[in-house]
Design an enzyme around this catalytic site. Structure first.
Site, PDB file in Angstrom:
ATOM      1  N   ASP B 418       1.388  -0.652   0.047  1.00 10.85           N
ATOM      2  CA  ASP B 418      -0.167   0.284  -0.258  1.00 10.85           C
ATOM      3  C   ASP B 418       0.658   1.348  -0.272  1.00 10.85           C
ATOM      4  O   ASP B 418       1.518   1.325   1.312  1.00 10.85           O
ATOM      5  CB  ASP B 418      -1.247   0.263   1.064  1.00 10.85           C
ATOM      6  CG  ASP B 418      -1.963   1.245   1.142  1.00 10.85           C
ATOM      7  OD1 ASP B 418      -1.793   2.456   0.135  1.00 10.85           O
ATOM      8  OD2 ASP B 418      -2.490   0.913   2.298  1.00 10.85           O
ATOM      9  N   HIS B 419       0.759   2.103  -1.199  1.00 10.49           N
ATOM     10  CA  HIS B 419       2.019   2.417  -0.910  1.00 10.49           C
ATOM     11  C   HIS B 419       1.569   3.935  -0.740  1.00 10.49           C
ATOM     12  O   HIS B 419       2.496   4.665  -0.214  1.00 10.49           O
ATOM     13  CB  HIS B 419       1.910   3.617  -2.267  1.00 10.49           C
ATOM     14  CG  HIS B 419       3.328   4.320  -3.248  1.00 10.49           C
ATOM     15  ND1 HIS B 419       3.847   5.257  -2.643  1.00 10.49           N
ATOM     16  CD2 HIS B 419       3.531   4.076  -4.118  1.00 10.49           C
ATOM     17  CE1 HIS B 419       5.392   5.140  -3.086  1.00 10.49           C
ATOM     18  NE2 HIS B 419       4.963   4.430  -4.191  1.00 10.49           N
TER      19      HIS B 419
END
Lengths: 361, 446
Positions: B418-419
């Site tokens: 999850d950036h």
């Protein structure tokens, strides 16, 4: 098409079957010289003689037992028991012998007999002569129980019953004997037809001869409808038809299912109808508790649960020995009025009656 | 009298389905007795009584749904008599039936003039619509006919939003049809047996036709399978994950030669117990997470939650979906402990007996499709975790070792990240350490 009474249809069918098969013979109280308490066997002693139309003593257990023996040896007896109330004297013979012999002895010997008997109250005959105890027989595996409601059906079913290799209880109804119905015009392929017009022949004999035997174990949708299913048999099938006619005048479309056969029971036709209409009322001529209607209601909830919009109601006799006094007798018997009340209440609980009433007002 | 309310049994649960009642009205209830099995979006769980008494009435029948906090039963003080009408249905009746009132006939005919619509005479029971014991508590399922329930399902109408016009407030077909006409249908109706309506020409409100059918609804070549709760919840959460969490993917090829040899050595030593490659990978992930806490996090709109414990979820395929039981404190457990726990939880998952507790609290997940011969794949992150590792099959491939091409064992692992929670370098550092652990497996247990 010709109008004929239920009585005449039975009588002409018995005659046709006796002409068709010499193994068919009649036994019963007062069926010969007196020509039957309800005149179903009129003229038959004269035509066929005492060998085939046998008057019996007042001994139901004895003559039903004798008929079972005759059937086991290859004859096809048609026993008349004066009313279904008196069949109780032969209960052991019917339940423990006629119904069991084929199965108990590994199918070595069938019992191809018919017991014709009328039920029904409303004739001021008192509590012991007015019962509808067809349930006692419908309960027994090994028996077949049919209950036709119209002359044409009575003829088709009596033929089927006589030709069937199992013991069949053929239920008639005192209130139906004088009712009239149409016979389908048909072309006869029956062997017995050739003899029509003989000494005992009637104007309807040709038509009776050409009626095809019914299939035992089939109910019929006698009136298609969309709002509610009314289920009945014998007299109550007629009452249901009458009620459906009344309702039609009010813009209510009732479907009528005539059971016609109580064993085997045609569950499929019942369930299919209720799946179409979403609600049902059962009209039965016996008592409510443990009655035929309970089996129908159970069948509906098993087969059409997800299609039910209201509980299944039953209309039945008051739970009393039927009174003799006319007003009381009338009050205790299920009637068109009581059926209408139940149908309206059911429709009201589904909101459909209100919709119709709004539409009409 | 105490109302038993639908409990919240998992983080994501919004409503529960009564799977089966273990007590029937009239049964004495002791503290700790299992009252009812409740199916949540994740599993079937036992719900125990918190106080003693007598089960008075079941308000939500088997197969029925209730929202969290809705009363599902009433417990009366010990020694209370329970009216017969509240008796439970016999067991042989199928589940999925609400408590229906008993249909009572009009046993005696109405002795009245035909024009007078008299009620059934008093000589027998009339047709009642008995009010439920103690009235209908708010929030319980309203009474409804089976037909109405079926039509509501077909039209996607929530019965709780309707007012029944039938006896005792029962929702009947007419009410569903009214709701459909009013635009309450969330979905086109399914094909149904034709049920013509009484003419509505004279009705003041014109009745518009039912909504147009979506293409393919009546296609004989298509079977319509209703979604179970698992599917529905999984669909919602996976969509959320893909829509909200900007995924990026990091793939590494790992030399699995040592890993397999190490596993063989371990299994010889542990015999008859066994550890799988996956158990080693879970342990390796936990060890790497302990060293790289920046990956052991959850992103929320306002803050980053840095988890102090390492709880690794292991994806398990079950018959009707995917469940992720969690190995708690995986970094502090031995490989064989992890293996035993994983097998126990997977068994429970397949039997539908995982508790919410056993499925919550994960900080990282591992999904392994190696047994299907998948070389490599990218998994969808299991919110609110920040990353998930997708493990492929161990492959026989030529590898270059000391300038020579030799037969080797290769394993491809892909990290979905999850950036919002981690950057590429953070994920890459974690993955590098993981690869090192897998290639020198003694470090996993060191």
């Amino acid at each position: 098409m010709a109008l004929v009474t239920y009585r005449q249809a039975l009588r002409d069918t018995l005659r046709a079957e006796m002409l068709r098969d010499e193994n068919v013979f009649l036994m019963g109280e007062e069926i010969g010289l007196f020509e039957g308490s309800y005149k179903i066997t009129e003229g038959l002693l004269k035509e066929f003689g005492p060998r085939r139309v046998r008057d019996t003593p007042i001994a139901e257990e004895g003559f039903v037992g004798a008929a079972i023996g005759a059937a086991m040896l290859g004859l096809r007896p048609v026993v008349e028991i004066m009313t279904i109330n008196f069949s109780l004297l032969a209960l052991d013979q019917i339940v423990n012998h006629a119904a069991k012999i084929y199965g108990m002895f590994g199918g070595q010997c069938s019992v191809p007999m018919v017991i014709r008997t009328p039920g029904g109250g409303g004739q001021q005959l008192g509590a012991t002569h007015s019962q509808n105890v067809e349930l006692f027989y419908s309960f027994i595996p090994g028996l077949k129980v049919v209950a036709p409601s119209t002359p044409a059906e009575a003829s088709a079913m009596l033929k089927a019953a006589i030709r069937d290799d199992d013991p069949v209880l053929f239920l008639e109804n005192l209130a139906l004997y004088n009712t009239k119905g149409e016979l389908p015009a048909g072309t006869s392929s029956d062997a017995g037809a050739a003899v029509a017009g003989g000494s005992g022949g009637s104007s309807t004999q040709m038509l009776i001869d050409s009626i095809e035997p019914a299939e035992i174990g089939r109910a019929a949708v006698t009136r298609p409808g969309t709002d509610i299913t009314i289920i009945g048999y014998s007299r109550m099938a007629q009452v249901a038809a009458e009620v459906a006619e009344t309702l039609a005048g009010e813009g209510i479309s009732a479907e009528v299912v005539d059971l016609r056969s109580l064993r085997p029971l045609d569950r499929e036709t019942i369930v299919e109808s209720v799946r179409r209409t979403g609600c049902a009322v059962v009209a039965e001529d016996d008592w409510l508790t443990y009655g035929i209607g309970a089996e129908i209601a159970a069948t509906i909830q098993e087969g059409a649960f997800d299609w039910l919009d209201a509980p299944v109601r039953r209309v039945a006799m008051a739970e009393v020995p039927l009174p003799y006094a006319k007003p009381l007798e009338l009050a205790a018997l299920p009637s068109a009025d009581s059926l209408l009340t139940a149908v309206r209440a059911t429709l009201r609980s589904t909101g459909r009656l209100a919709a119709l009433e709004t539409t009409r007002s | 009298m105490t109302e038993i309310l639908m409990p919240r049994l998992s983080d994501t649960m919004e409503e529960g389905v009564i799977s089966s009642w273990q007590k029937k009205p009239g049964d004495p209830v002791a503290v700790g007795d299992v009252l009812v099995d409740i199916e949540t979006d994740k599993a079937v769980m036992e719900y125990e009584a918190y106080e003693a008494g007598v089960l008075g009435e079941i308000l939500v029948g088997e197969g029925e749904t209730a929202a969290i906090g809705a009363p599902i039963a009433i417990v009366l003080p010990a020694g209370s008599e329970v009216p017969a009408q509240a008796a439970a249905r016999p067991e042989e009746q199928s589940a999925g039936q609400a408590k229906e009132e008993v249909a009572v006939a009009a046993p005696a005919p109405a002795a009245s003039a035909p024009s007078d619509p008299a009620p059934a005479p008093a000589s027998g029971p009339a047709a009642p619509a008995p009010a439920p014991l103690n009235g209908t508590p708010r929030g319980t399922r309203p009474p409804s006919s089976p037909l109405a329930r079926r039509l509501a399902r077909d039209h996607g109408i929530d019965l709780a939003t309707l007012t029944g016009t039938g006896p005792g407030g029962r929702i009947v077909r007419a009410d569903i049809e009214a709701a459909v006409r009013a635009g309450g249908a969330a979905a086109p109706p399914q094909a149904q047996p034709a049920q013509p309506q009484p003419a509505q020409a004279a009705e003041p409100k014109a009745a518009p036709a039912a909504p147009a059918q979506a293409a393919g609804v009546d296609d004989a070549d298509v079977e319509r399978v209703p979604l179970n709760r698992f599917r529905k919840v999984a669909a919602r959460r996976l969509t959320e994950s893909k829509r909200n969490a900007p995924h990026f993917y990091l793939t590494r090829e790992v030399d699995a030669e040592e890993l397999l040899a190490f596993r063989a050595t371990l299994n010889k030593a542990l015999d008859p117990a066994k550890v799988s490659v996956n158990d080693l990978i879970v342990k390796a992930c936990a060890t790497a997470l302990r060293e790289h806490p920046a990956v052991n996090v959850s992103f929320t709109e306002d803050e980053l939650l840095v988890h102090k414990r390492v709880n690794v979820g292991v994806a398990v395929a079950v018959e009707d979906g995917l469940l992720v039981p969690v190995i708690r404190d995986a970094d502090r457990k031995s490989v064989s402990q992890i293996g035993a726990e994983t097998r126990e939880l997977a068994g429970k998952a397949r039997a539908g007996r995982l508790s919410a507790q056993e499925m919550s609290g994960g900080t990282f997940s591992v999904s392994n499709l190696g047994m299907y011969g998948i070389a490599s794949f990218s998994a969808v992150i299991n919110p609110p975790e920040a990353a998930i590792l997708a493990v492929g099959a161990v492959r026989d491939e030529p590898v270059v070792r000391d300038g020579q091409v030799v037969p080797g064992k290769r394993l491809s692992v892909t990290l979905s990240v999850d950036h919002r929670a981690c950057d590429g370098a953070t994920g890459a550092a974690f993955l590098a350490r993981l690869a090192e652990l897998l290639e020198r497996p003694l470090l996993i247990v060191a």
